[in-house]
Write a protein that holds these residues in place. Sequence first.
Motif, PDB file in Angstrom:
ATOM      1  N   VAL A  67      61.759  -4.169  80.398  1.00 47.50           N
ATOM      2  CA  VAL A  67      63.062  -3.519  80.469  1.00 47.50           C
ATOM      3  C   VAL A  67      63.985  -4.143  79.427  1.00 47.50           C
ATOM      4  O   VAL A  67      63.713  -5.204  78.866  1.00 47.50           O
ATOM      5  CB  VAL A  67      63.701  -3.669  81.872  1.00 47.50           C
ATOM      6  N   GLU A  68      65.081  -3.468  79.184  1.00 44.09           N
ATOM      7  CA  GLU A  68      66.180  -4.038  78.407  1.00 44.09           C
ATOM      8  C   GLU A  68      67.432  -3.887  79.249  1.00 44.09           C
ATOM      9  O   GLU A  68      67.779  -2.777  79.664  1.00 44.09           O
ATOM     10  CB  GLU A  68      66.342  -3.334  77.070  1.00 44.09           C
ATOM     11  N   GLU A  69      68.102  -5.011  79.534  1.00 42.08           N
ATOM     12  CA  GLU A  69      69.269  -4.988  80.409  1.00 42.08           C
ATOM     13  C   GLU A  69      70.426  -5.752  79.775  1.00 42.08           C
ATOM     14  O   GLU A  69      70.230  -6.736  79.053  1.00 42.08           O
ATOM     15  CB  GLU A  69      68.946  -5.620  81.763  1.00 42.08           C
ATOM     16  N   TYR A  70      71.626  -5.280  80.114  1.00 43.65           N
ATOM     17  CA  TYR A  70      72.859  -5.929  79.689  1.00 43.65           C
ATOM     18  C   TYR A  70      73.649  -6.200  80.959  1.00 43.65           C
ATOM     19  O   TYR A  70      74.152  -5.282  81.604  1.00 43.65           O
ATOM     20  CB  TYR A  70      73.618  -5.015  78.740  1.00 43.65           C
ATOM     21  N   LEU A  71      73.729  -7.473  81.353  1.00 46.53           N
ATOM     22  CA  LEU A  71      74.301  -7.871  82.631  1.00 46.53           C
ATOM     23  C   LEU A  71      75.543  -8.737  82.417  1.00 46.53           C
ATOM     24  O   LEU A  71      75.680  -9.412  81.396  1.00 46.53           O
ATOM     25  CB  LEU A  71      73.282  -8.661  83.449  1.00 46.53           C
ATOM     26  N   VAL A  72      76.424  -8.713  83.418  1.00 54.34           N
ATOM     27  CA  VAL A  72      77.593  -9.596  83.365  1.00 54.34           C
ATOM     28  C   VAL A  72      77.840 -10.173  84.751  1.00 54.34           C
ATOM     29  O   VAL A  72      77.622  -9.512  85.772  1.00 54.34           O
ATOM     30  CB  VAL A  72      78.862  -8.850  82.860  1.00 54.34           C
ATOM     31  N   CYS A  73      78.275 -11.418  84.757  1.00 52.88           N
ATOM     32  CA  CYS A  73      78.700 -12.083  85.990  1.00 52.88           C
ATOM     33  C   CYS A  73      80.040 -12.752  85.723  1.00 52.88           C
ATOM     34  O   CYS A  73      80.176 -13.526  84.772  1.00 52.88           O
ATOM     35  CB  CYS A  73      77.656 -13.121  86.420  1.00 52.88           C
TER      36      CYS A  73
END
Length: 283
Positions: free
Chosen positions: A178-184
């Motif tokens: 997969v390719e993911e762009y996450l933020v926390c």
Amino acid sequence: MSTYTNAKELSNLVLGKTTDYCSQYNPELLQAVPRSLNRDSLGLKAEQLPFVGEDVWYGYELSWLNDKGKPVVAVAEFSFPCTSANIVESKSFKLYLNSFNQTKFSSWQQVESALSADLSATADAIANVKLFPVNNCPALALSADNALCIDDLDVEINHYQLAPEILSTANRNQESQVEEYLVCHLLKSNCLITNQPDWASIYINYRGKQICHKSLLKYLISFRQHNEFHEQCVERIFCDIQRFCEIKSLSVFARYTRRGGLDINPFRSTIEKKAPKLRTLRQ
């Protein structure tokens, strides 16, 4: 607590000590911290770094006098390559910027040149400096992003001290790429010297086996009582994800809230040298 807390290189820092503010230009106020202090503990060698990137700082309290004694104010963007030998210690940076307050400079260019020369000498690498009017700094415009926020996941938290082992099974059973762009937005760590809290939003863009979002969130929250400088936290996060998860490409970007008129935004990546232009509401 990091193993280098009592390193002799940190013993003479002004951080955590009572200091006098100087309002006359003084580049000797700047202090350097070797990047090797935490990179040694991560097993990183300067000639074989697993990432590229930069540290981008914004200064919101920069002022000087023009030739007629009239105050000038500006917003400053500073960027340091992650390959520099040193980071600039943040309190000394603030004291240094305050030393411009009652000093006359003939032009914006003269200020910019002085900043670039002094910071480059401290970092032992070329520091890029750009000055902007306080009402026109495009890089600080609030911008929407399409990162998936993982903050609202229903997780039980048991670790508030750094626990990288949380990531050890984060994508063990995953097969698909997969390719993911996450933020926390829940990242909190503490200053290595003063124990003051540092708050940040952290953006993680990766390609590879999918990382369990709950495990990643638990891991990031485990920094909550961890003591380390901003740049070092980001490099640790990058290295832990790369070590435990089967990742083909990875970028980690932290946007820290400002303290004393400065914010620090470290960016580490396997693919991009320059940090994206992004500013969060908390900044």
